[in-house]
Write an enzyme that holds these catalytic residues in place. Structure first.
Site, PDB file in Angstrom:
ATOM      1  N   ARG A  78       0.840  -1.189   0.000  1.00 21.11           N
ATOM      2  CA  ARG A  78       0.000   0.000   0.000  1.00 21.11           C
ATOM      3  C   ARG A  78       0.885   1.253   0.000  1.00 21.11           C
ATOM      4  O   ARG A  78       1.981   1.253   0.572  1.00 21.11           O
ATOM      5  CB  ARG A  78      -0.879  -0.021   1.243  1.00 21.11           C
ATOM      6  CG  ARG A  78      -1.849   1.145   1.419  1.00 21.11           C
ATOM      7  CD  ARG A  78      -2.980   1.055   0.477  1.00 21.11           C
ATOM      8  NE  ARG A  78      -4.148   1.835   0.951  1.00 21.11           N
ATOM      9  CZ  ARG A  78      -5.001   2.436   0.146  1.00 21.11           C
ATOM     10  NH1 ARG A  78      -4.827   2.387  -1.166  1.00 21.11           N
ATOM     11  NH2 ARG A  78      -6.041   3.088   0.633  1.00 21.11           N
ATOM     12  N   THR A 355      -9.940   0.639  -9.137  1.00 21.03           N
ATOM     13  CA  THR A 355      -8.986  -0.341  -8.678  1.00 21.03           C
ATOM     14  C   THR A 355      -9.055  -1.476  -9.684  1.00 21.03           C
ATOM     15  O   THR A 355      -9.961  -1.500 -10.497  1.00 21.03           O
ATOM     16  CB  THR A 355      -9.428  -0.773  -7.260  1.00 21.03           C
ATOM     17  OG1 THR A 355      -9.418   0.387  -6.439  1.00 21.03           O
ATOM     18  CG2 THR A 355      -8.588  -1.856  -6.659  1.00 21.03           C
ATOM     19  N   THR A 373      -4.272  -0.412  -7.034  1.00 19.23           N
ATOM     20  CA  THR A 373      -5.065   0.736  -7.428  1.00 19.23           C
ATOM     21  C   THR A 373      -4.244   2.014  -7.486  1.00 19.23           C
ATOM     22  O   THR A 373      -3.155   2.093  -6.890  1.00 19.23           O
ATOM     23  CB  THR A 373      -6.223   0.933  -6.417  1.00 19.23           C
ATOM     24  OG1 THR A 373      -7.082   1.980  -6.862  1.00 19.23           O
ATOM     25  CG2 THR A 373      -5.696   1.270  -5.042  1.00 19.23           C
ATOM     26  N   ILE A 374      -4.787   3.004  -8.207  1.00 19.34           N
ATOM     27  CA  ILE A 374      -4.316   4.389  -8.069  1.00 19.34           C
ATOM     28  C   ILE A 374      -5.473   5.261  -7.593  1.00 19.34           C
ATOM     29  O   ILE A 374      -5.427   6.478  -7.688  1.00 19.34           O
ATOM     30  CB  ILE A 374      -3.694   4.945  -9.369  1.00 19.34           C
ATOM     31  CG1 ILE A 374      -4.571   4.664 -10.591  1.00 19.34           C
ATOM     32  CG2 ILE A 374      -2.303   4.388  -9.571  1.00 19.34           C
ATOM     33  CD1 ILE A 374      -4.048   5.278 -11.887  1.00 19.34           C
ATOM     34  N   SER A 426      -7.908   1.009   3.443  1.00 20.60           N
ATOM     35  CA  SER A 426      -8.395   0.567   2.137  1.00 20.60           C
ATOM     36  C   SER A 426      -9.568  -0.379   2.319  1.00 20.60           C
ATOM     37  O   SER A 426      -9.765  -0.966   3.390  1.00 20.60           O
ATOM     38  CB  SER A 426      -7.273  -0.152   1.380  1.00 20.60           C
ATOM     39  OG  SER A 426      -7.760  -0.778   0.221  1.00 20.60           O
ATOM     40  N   SER A 427     -10.361  -0.541   1.250  1.00 19.79           N
ATOM     41  CA  SER A 427     -11.421  -1.554   1.220  1.00 19.79           C
ATOM     42  C   SER A 427     -11.044  -2.743   0.343  1.00 19.79           C
ATOM     43  O   SER A 427     -11.854  -3.660   0.171  1.00 19.79           O
ATOM     44  CB  SER A 427     -12.728  -0.948   0.697  1.00 19.79           C
ATOM     45  OG  SER A 427     -13.216   0.029   1.574  1.00 19.79           O
ATOM     46  N   GLY A 447     -13.910  -1.395  -6.906  1.00 20.05           N
ATOM     47  CA  GLY A 447     -15.227  -0.887  -6.535  1.00 20.05           C
ATOM     48  C   GLY A 447     -15.266   0.037  -5.341  1.00 20.05           C
ATOM     49  O   GLY A 447     -16.341   0.344  -4.834  1.00 20.05           O
ATOM     50  N   GLY A 448     -14.105   0.491  -4.843  1.00 20.21           N
ATOM     51  CA  GLY A 448     -14.131   1.411  -3.712  1.00 20.21           C
ATOM     52  C   GLY A 448     -14.832   0.801  -2.522  1.00 20.21           C
ATOM     53  O   GLY A 448     -14.568  -0.339  -2.124  1.00 20.21           O
TER      54      GLY A 448
END
EC number: 2.3.2.2
Length: 545
Positions: A78, A355, A373-374, A426-427, A447-448
């Site tokens: 991360r 993501t 992800t960015i 984060s999720s 998907g956040g």
């Protein structure tokens, strides 16, 4: 209705959100590489072929299962806040959260972790040479990729953000400012040079020298605090996965600073007390129970989750069956509890949308589940001139001001406040499901805020409702994240079911599709691999041999 059939293979399989990158991974497996070799190759390829989310300017999480030892490890790569980051850095003069700062300025970018994370994965679990697994990405960047309708549309949708930075506009638009059209070839020469430096010098080719200097210079020019020292100091972390069980299956997922694994297991623990299979897939009662469990978990997320190197996260308590039983007792069958009546629970003593995810299982049963992800589409929109590297805007995942929603509407608390060297919550939920000690399912999704519940429903669809992996990936989804107090649904759920849910007090909102799962299951008897890419996103592919 005819059944939806998954992709079948015997010797190895890759499921990824972009077809060319998936093929890169399959080719690595066909040449004798293992799941991690293929995973590293796919990760670098996606930085070229899926620039909206694939990256070397961001970070993420990888689960690696070694079939020979039966062990699973979690690699946390991360992003980290630069040394110059501070708690109130995203507040304006009035003391309110300023999303422009946390999403679009240079300050939006955390120190990227992807390159270092991939190196750790390959060194610990791979069998091929570093340069060998990066070579396909270099070729794709230097020779160019064929622009698909999906890529052309995504670039155009982010025109404002990308056009704000000359180095970004020079890559993603033509000299006259027009967009790339489907069928045209997009060459990323600067990115190819960066990838060559990484292939030749290892992570030092990214975290030190000209590339690092270019990144620091670009971020600082855009108002961010990142320095070459921050880049040189970056280190991925090896962590123990979070573990649970559900109806005889072992659930292995990502620990903090991801909230994904903790709350996936917490929700499953709550729902295990109900006969979900007998209640029926997407029946009013099943959806009601799922939504109520989701609310309770997301309320806890707002209070307890953060970077475990900075705060004590009560993982064991949150994922315990006893705590789930106490939460289950709060759920009423005929009544949707309003979110303003729900707060974080008392678990006991402490111990992105854009993501992308890929899953890989090789012929020996080794498995990779990787989500990286960015953050938003094309991150902050900033490409560091001369590097081809799109920078993330992951700093928005911190709580800019406790109690104020981020870009995904998620509420955070003090545990996720900004601090130098800290990793934002984060999720992301890369997940492996094991049966009798062997990987049965590898899955995950972008998907956040909806990642956790998307993965949850794939697992439940297969275990509770007996769906195959393709059916489980395609079925309509629901989501509730406590705040805002609304039950989000996809199209395809019965109108009668929605009426029953409304009668229970749910506020229903039909919104665009959620997630893009990339999933592979392994048949325990034959060893055959069955996989599926979510049809919600074009260009995804599951391939095997």
């Amino acid at each position: 209705m005819d059944r939806i059939h998954p992709v079948w293979a015997q010797n190895g399989m890759v499921s990824a959100q972009e077809r060319v990158a998936a093929g890169v991974g399959r080719d690595i497996l066909a040449r004798g590489g293992n799941a991690v070799d293929a995973g590293v190759a796919v990760a670098f390829a996606l930085a070229v072929t899926l620039p909206r989310a694939g990256n070397i300017g961001g970070g993420g999480f990888m689960l690696v299962h070694d079939a020979a030892s039966g062990q699973t490890q979690a690699i946390d790569y991360r992003e980290m806040a630069p040394a110059g980051a501070s708690r109130d850095m995203f507040l304006n003069a009035q003391g309110e959260a300023d999303s422009e700062k946390s999403l679009r300025s240079g300050a939006a970018s955390g120190v990227p972790g992807t390159v270092a994370g991939m190196r750790m994965a390959l060194e610990r679990h791979g069998s091929m040479d570093w340069a060998e697994v990066i070579a396909p990405a270099i070729r794709l960047a230097s020779e160019g990729i064929t622009v698909t309708p999906e890529l052309a549309d995504s670039i155009e949708a982010s025109r404002e953000e990308l056009s704000a930075h000359p180095a970004s506009a020079a890559i993603f638009f033509k000299p006259d400012g027009s967009g790339w059209q489907p069928g045209e070839v997009l060459v990323q020469a600067d990115l190819a040079r960066t990838l060559r430096a990484v292939a030749e010098q290892g992570p030092d080719g990214f975290y030190k020298g000209p590339v690092a200097e270019g990144i620091a210079r670009a971020v600082q020019a855009a108002g961010g605090p990142m320095t070459v020292e921050d880049l040189a100091a970056y280190k991925p972390v090896l962590r123990d996965p979070v573990r649970g069980s559900y109806r005889g299956y072992d659930i292995v997922s990502m620990p903090p600073p991801s909230s994904g694994g903790v709350h996936l297991i917490q929700i499953l623990n709550i729902l295990e007390g109900y006969p979900i299979g007998a209640l029926g897939h997407n029946s009013a009662e099943t959806i009601h129970l799922m939504a109520e469990a989701m609310k309770l978990a997301y309320a806890d997320r707002s209070e307890y989750l953060g970077d475990p190197d900075f705060v004590d996260v009560p993982v064991a308590a949150l994922t315990s069956k006893d705590y789930a039983a106490s939460l289950r007792a709060k759920i009423q069958s005929g009544f949707a509890m309003p979110s303003d009546m729900i707060g974080p629970g008392d678990p006991g003593p402490y111990e992105s949308d854009q993501t992308t995810h890929f899953s890989i299982i090789d012929k020996d049963g080794n498995a990779v589940s990787n989500t990286y992800t960015i953050n938003l589409d094309y991150g902050s929109g900033l490409v560091a001139e001369g590097t081809g590297v799109l920078m993330n805007n992951e700093m928005d995942d911190f709580s800019a001001k406790p109690g104020v929603p981020n870009a995904f509407g998620l509420i955070g608390g003090e545990a996720n406040a900004v601090a130098a060297g800290k990793r934002p919550l984060s999720s992301m939920t890369p997940t492996l499901v094991l049966k009798d000690g062997k990987v049965w399912l590898a899955t995950g999704s972008p998907g956040g805020a909806r990642i956790i519940t998307t993965v949850l429903q794939v697992v439940m669809n297969m275990i509770d409702h007996g769906m195959n992996v393709a059916e489980a990936s395609t079925a309509p989804r629901i989501h509730h994240q406590w705040l805002p107090d609304e039950l989000r649904i996809e199209e395809g759920i019965s109108v009668d079911t929605l009426r029953l849910l409304a009668a229970k007090g749910h506020v229903i909102r039909e919104q665009p599709t959620m997630g893009s799962t990339q999933s592979i299951m392994r048949d325990g008897q034959s060893g055959a691999l069955l996989g599926a890419s979510d049809p919600r996103r074009p260009d995804a592919a599951t391939v095997g041999f």
